[in-house]
Design a protein around this motif. Structure first.
Motif, PDB file in Angstrom:
ATOM      1  N   TYR A  64       0.821  -1.210   0.000  1.00 41.54           N
ATOM      2  CA  TYR A  64       0.000   0.000   0.000  1.00 41.54           C
ATOM      3  C   TYR A  64       0.856   1.262   0.000  1.00 41.54           C
ATOM      4  N   ALA A  65       1.998   1.211   0.673  1.00 42.01           N
ATOM      5  CA  ALA A  65       2.892   2.371   0.653  1.00 42.01           C
ATOM      6  C   ALA A  65       3.433   2.610  -0.748  1.00 42.01           C
ATOM      7  N   ARG A  66       3.797   1.532  -1.459  1.00 43.19           N
ATOM      8  CA  ARG A  66       4.296   1.672  -2.834  1.00 43.19           C
ATOM      9  C   ARG A  66       3.207   2.249  -3.733  1.00 43.19           C
ATOM     10  N   MET A  67       1.991   1.753  -3.621  1.00 51.85           N
ATOM     11  CA  MET A  67       0.909   2.260  -4.453  1.00 51.85           C
ATOM     12  C   MET A  67       0.628   3.733  -4.158  1.00 51.85           C
ATOM     13  N   GLU A  68       0.739   4.127  -2.899  1.00 51.77           N
ATOM     14  CA  GLU A  68       0.495   5.526  -2.555  1.00 51.77           C
ATOM     15  C   GLU A  68       1.511   6.432  -3.218  1.00 51.77           C
ATOM     16  N   THR A  69       2.760   5.971  -3.325  1.00 51.66           N
ATOM     17  CA  THR A  69       3.779   6.795  -3.985  1.00 51.66           C
ATOM     18  C   THR A  69       3.528   6.883  -5.484  1.00 51.66           C
ATOM     19  N   LEU A  70       2.895   5.872  -6.073  1.00 52.03           N
ATOM     20  CA  LEU A  70       2.557   5.936  -7.497  1.00 52.03           C
ATOM     21  C   LEU A  70       1.395   6.896  -7.741  1.00 52.03           C
ATOM     22  N   ILE A  71       0.423   6.880  -6.865  1.00 51.54           N
ATOM     23  CA  ILE A  71      -0.778   7.697  -7.054  1.00 51.54           C
ATOM     24  C   ILE A  71      -0.527   9.149  -6.648  1.00 51.54           C
ATOM     25  N   ASN A  72       0.245   9.338  -5.589  1.00 51.31           N
ATOM     26  CA  ASN A  72       0.562  10.686  -5.099  1.00 51.31           C
ATOM     27  C   ASN A  72       2.065  10.830  -4.913  1.00 51.31           C
ATOM     28  N   PRO A  73       2.810  10.927  -6.009  1.00 49.27           N
ATOM     29  CA  PRO A  73       4.278  10.958  -5.907  1.00 49.27           C
ATOM     30  C   PRO A  73       4.820  12.167  -5.157  1.00 49.27           C
ATOM     31  N   LYS A  74       4.044  13.243  -5.050  1.00 51.46           N
ATOM     32  CA  LYS A  74       4.499  14.439  -4.340  1.00 51.46           C
ATOM     33  C   LYS A  74       4.135  14.402  -2.858  1.00 51.46           C
ATOM     34  N   GLY A  75       3.568  13.304  -2.418  1.00 51.71           N
ATOM     35  CA  GLY A  75       3.072  13.251  -1.055  1.00 51.71           C
ATOM     36  C   GLY A  75       1.727  13.949  -0.954  1.00 51.71           C
ATOM     37  N   LEU A  76       1.065  13.814   0.183  1.00 51.55           N
ATOM     38  CA  LEU A  76      -0.285  14.363   0.303  1.00 51.55           C
ATOM     39  C   LEU A  76      -0.468  14.962   1.688  1.00 51.55           C
ATOM     40  N   ASP A  77      -1.130  16.101   1.740  1.00 48.27           N
ATOM     41  CA  ASP A  77      -1.495  16.696   3.006  1.00 48.27           C
ATOM     42  C   ASP A  77      -2.352  15.703   3.792  1.00 48.27           C
ATOM     43  N   PRO A  78      -2.105  15.506   5.084  1.00 50.21           N
ATOM     44  CA  PRO A  78      -2.887  14.525   5.850  1.00 50.21           C
ATOM     45  C   PRO A  78      -4.394  14.729   5.756  1.00 50.21           C
ATOM     46  N   ALA A  79      -4.848  15.991   5.794  1.00 49.75           N
ATOM     47  CA  ALA A  79      -6.290  16.231   5.699  1.00 49.75           C
ATOM     48  C   ALA A  79      -6.825  15.838   4.332  1.00 49.75           C
TER      49      ALA A  79
ATOM     50  N   ASP B  10     -10.357   4.336  10.051  1.00 50.06           N
ATOM     51  CA  ASP B  10     -10.045   4.464  11.477  1.00 50.06           C
ATOM     52  C   ASP B  10      -8.537   4.488  11.742  1.00 50.06           C
ATOM     53  N   ALA B  11      -7.795   3.730  10.925  1.00 46.95           N
ATOM     54  CA  ALA B  11      -6.366   3.545  11.178  1.00 46.95           C
ATOM     55  C   ALA B  11      -5.494   4.605  10.518  1.00 46.95           C
ATOM     56  N   LEU B  12      -6.095   5.586   9.824  1.00 44.42           N
ATOM     57  CA  LEU B  12      -5.274   6.574   9.126  1.00 44.42           C
ATOM     58  C   LEU B  12      -4.333   7.343  10.053  1.00 44.42           C
ATOM     59  N   PRO B  13      -4.758   7.754  11.250  1.00 44.32           N
ATOM     60  CA  PRO B  13      -3.797   8.427  12.136  1.00 44.32           C
ATOM     61  C   PRO B  13      -2.565   7.565  12.438  1.00 44.32           C
ATOM     62  N   GLN B  14      -2.776   6.258  12.674  1.00 44.25           N
ATOM     63  CA  GLN B  14      -1.639   5.371  12.918  1.00 44.25           C
ATOM     64  C   GLN B  14      -0.771   5.226  11.681  1.00 44.25           C
ATOM     65  N   ARG B  15      -1.394   5.274  10.518  1.00 43.84           N
ATOM     66  CA  ARG B  15      -0.641   5.175   9.268  1.00 43.84           C
ATOM     67  C   ARG B  15       0.277   6.400   9.092  1.00 43.84           C
ATOM     68  N   ILE B  16      -0.232   7.568   9.451  1.00 42.66           N
ATOM     69  CA  ILE B  16       0.585   8.787   9.377  1.00 42.66           C
ATOM     70  C   ILE B  16       1.800   8.653  10.294  1.00 42.66           C
ATOM     71  N   MET B  17       1.582   8.063  11.444  1.00 44.92           N
ATOM     72  CA  MET B  17       2.690   7.869  12.381  1.00 44.92           C
ATOM     73  C   MET B  17       3.713   6.879  11.827  1.00 44.92           C
ATOM     74  N   ARG B  18       3.247   5.825  11.153  1.00 46.28           N
ATOM     75  CA  ARG B  18       4.161   4.778  10.685  1.00 46.28           C
ATOM     76  C   ARG B  18       4.869   5.162   9.401  1.00 46.28           C
ATOM     77  N   PHE B  19       4.154   5.850   8.499  1.00 47.35           N
ATOM     78  CA  PHE B  19       4.729   6.199   7.199  1.00 47.35           C
ATOM     79  C   PHE B  19       4.684   7.715   6.981  1.00 47.35           C
ATOM     80  N   PRO B  20       5.344   8.504   7.816  1.00 49.50           N
ATOM     81  CA  PRO B  20       5.273   9.964   7.654  1.00 49.50           C
ATOM     82  C   PRO B  20       5.843  10.440   6.324  1.00 49.50           C
ATOM     83  N   GLN B  21       6.699   9.627   5.691  1.00 47.57           N
ATOM     84  CA  GLN B  21       7.304  10.025   4.414  1.00 47.57           C
ATOM     85  C   GLN B  21       6.278  10.098   3.292  1.00 47.57           C
ATOM     86  N   LEU B  22       5.101   9.520   3.487  1.00 48.97           N
ATOM     87  CA  LEU B  22       4.063   9.561   2.452  1.00 48.97           C
ATOM     88  C   LEU B  22       3.268  10.862   2.491  1.00 48.97           C
TER      89      LEU B  22
END
Length: 592
Positions: A389-404, A475-487
């Motif tokens: 999922y982290a790899r796919m996120e970099t393909l879809i949003n290569p510039k990263g994305l604002d958490p909101a 529900d788990a998005l806040p934890q995801r931000i903590m684990r993969f802040p580089q995204l």
């Protein structure tokens, strides 16, 4: 949507993966194809007075301009709609072409990238080489993207594939053979049948072979295995009749199933092969096979722009034959490593001539990318879900994305999934109303996810499992931000602070967002997203169409909402559903 016409002309220009230098067209008769450039025209017998549609598709970058020279020698640019790629496309229409020869030129940086001529009236179009080369595969990808094209914000859902294939504005192969072949053509493939049906339809129109295999469904310890390929050549070199296409399509749907796509990633004896997780390898038409049997077809990439999230759009078909466009996210594209399946992105295995009139399906070792098609790659087999999922996120949003922005995109995807369930559950209710007194037979064990008949059509165990997973993902998005802040684009904000901000936003949205469903008495009932979250335990047993619709939306017993309920599943079925509840509470589908 444009009105249906009996004849159309479609021109598709395909530009290869690497830059191709064409001779400058200095002479009037120098219009020619390049080694990796092809201009397709349709129908086979163009007629004057009917729309002439131009569809430019490029795999090495966008075409700047399309120039059309009419029979009088007048040369004008064609207004067109552009889409990003690969493949890139430009689509436009000439209305009421006159009899005579038209020259179409795709221009890039002032040079002709591709050129061909088509005679409207009394002419016969080039149907292509009759094989699945790079140009034909690119055309197939462009056709898939255009077939399901609509504004991103528009909900795209149909009761079956038929409305799309019968719409000449969406389907540029409509009436390609000039025999009114699309009028009344039944097109009702379900989940596993949809990619095969689309491939067979395209092959029928373009005179191409197709291959498919009979496969078993595997077991809890191994992925499905397939027999040798059946290669259908009845479309090659001829204008096959509608009845012949129906025969082939029926043979396909009687043979293939979800196991046909869940095969092991390193297996040679399959209809599909895995592609690299790269943007230039996942074209429209690429399949996604999840480990539990659901199949999606990629139809469009929407690039990231400013604060707007990028999107990967796909379509799927349900057992009730409905076809819906959806966005990629974890709640739709389930990924897990399991010995019973080879999940991930896959595409049709190349089919090539083996000498004379014979054909062969290429093995993995021969799919090395040199043809310009995506190469065979097994990297998905080595990924855990978080890495995937982290790899796919970099393909879809290569510039990263604002958490909101990431949260809102995920929320929109969840709401889209809920709205789709509203339709599915209502379809089941409509069936039960039309058949009063009917009790639909419920399979036992893991078969509740894979069966046939009314249970397959109107029960929702697979969809509800995905919904419960999707709710966990949000529900788990806040934890995801903590684990993969580089995204994410944090702009100096700490991951912990960003996660806390998203938790507060989620609490607000749970009160604001809602869906409505139609109760047993026909009245509408609104549920906020927060109420649906509170009903997660009830939704673990809400997939049985023998229950009233209020129960299927988790209405509390004795509530005003439940007062209109007039139907309940048999006690024996309810007892079995209770036994299976842990599958849904743990959101882990059981092995076969």
């Amino acid at each position: 949507m444009s009105p249906t016409t009996l004849f159309r002309v479609t021109l598709v220009i395909l530009i290869g993966l690497s830059a191709v230098t064409l001779p400058k067209l200095g002479r009037a008769d120098a219009c020619q194809q390049g080694a990796e450039v092809h201009v397709w025209t349709a129908p086979l017998e163009p007629a004057p007075g009917y729309p002439l549609e131009v569809f430019v598709v490029a795999t090495d970058g966008r075409v700047d301009e399309i120039l059309v020279t009419d029979p009088s020698g007048t040369r004008n640019p064609l207004r067109n709609l552009a889409s990003d790629g690969p493949p890139w496309s430009n689509y436009g229409t000439l209305f009421r072409p006159q009899q005579g020869t038209y020259r179409i030129q795709a221009m890039r940086r002032g040079q002709v990238a591709a050129c061909n001529e088509v005679r409207v009236g009394g002419g016969s179009s080039d149907r292509g080489p009759g094989q699945w080369d790079l140009a034909t595969e690119a055309l197939y990808s462009a056709w898939i993207e255009h077939l399901f094209n609509a504004p991103v914000e528009q909900s795209l859902s149909f009761k079956s594939l038929a409305p799309l294939l019968s719409d000449p504005a969406q389907n540029f192969l409509y009436n390609y053979l000039g025999a009114r072949e699309d009028e009344g053509l039944p097109a009702e493939p379900d989940c596993a049948d949809l990619p095969y049906y689309l491939r067979a339809y395209f092959a029928w129109k373009l005179g191409l072979p197709i291959a498919y295999r009979s496969c078993d469904r595997g077991s809890r310890t191994r992925a499905p295995r397939c027999q040798s390929a059946t290669i259908e050549t009845g479309f090659v070199g001829t204008r096959a009749s509608v009845s012949r296409f129906r025969q082939v399509a029926q043979a396909l749907v009687n043979t293939v199933h979800s196991g046909s796509v869940r095969t092991s990633l390193n297996d040679d004896e399959t209809d599909f092969y895995p592609v690299p997780l790269k943007r230039d390898a996942i074209w429209p038409g690429t399949l996604y096979a999840d480990p539990y049997g659901h199949i999606m077809i990629v139809v469009k990439w929407v690039p990231q722009s400013g604060r707007s999230s990028g999107l990967l759009l796909a379509v799927d078909a349900q057992p009730d034959n409905s076809v819906t466009r959806k966005r990629y996210w974890e709640g739709n594209f389930l990924f897990a490593q399991t010995p019973s399946a080879g999940p991930g992105f896959k595409t049709f295995r190349p089919l090539t001539r083996s000498g004379g009139s014979g054909w062969r399906v290429l093995p993995n070792a021969a799919i090395d990318g040199r043809s310009g098609l995506p190469r065979f790659a097994t990297e998905q087999a080595r990924m855990d879900p978080d890495d995937f999922y982290a790899r796919m996120e970099t393909l879809i949003n290569p510039k990263g994305l604002d958490p909101a922005a990431a949260y809102e995109s995920t929320l929109d995807a969840l709401m889209e999934q809920l709205e789709t369930r509203v339709t599915s559950v209502d379809n089941g209710e409509t069936y039960m109303r039309a058949h009063p007194g009917t009790v639909i037979s419920m399979p036992s064990g893991p078969a509740i996810f894979e069966t046939t008949g009314p249970w397959e059509d109107y029960a929702t165990p697979s969809r509800d499992m995905r919904l419960l997973i999707a709710m966990k993902v949000l529900d788990a998005l806040p934890q995801r931000i903590m684990r993969f802040p580089q995204l994410y684009v944090l702009n100096g904000e700490s991951p912990a602070r960003a996660a806390s901000r998203i938790e507060q936003l989620n609490a607000q949205r749970l009160r604001e967002r809602s869906i409505s469903y139609r109760r047993s008495d026909g009245s509408s009932w609104r549920l906020t997203l927060g109420e649906i979250y509170d009903r997660r335990q009830a939704l673990e047993m809400a997939y049985n169409p023998n229950d009233c619709i209020e129960t299927r939306w988790g209405a509390p017993t004795g509530s005003t909402e439940a007062s209109t309920c007039r139907r309940e599943a048999p006690r024996a079925q309810r007892q079995r559903m209770e036994q299976y509840r842990s599958w849904f509470s743990d959101t882990k589908r059981p092995p076969r």
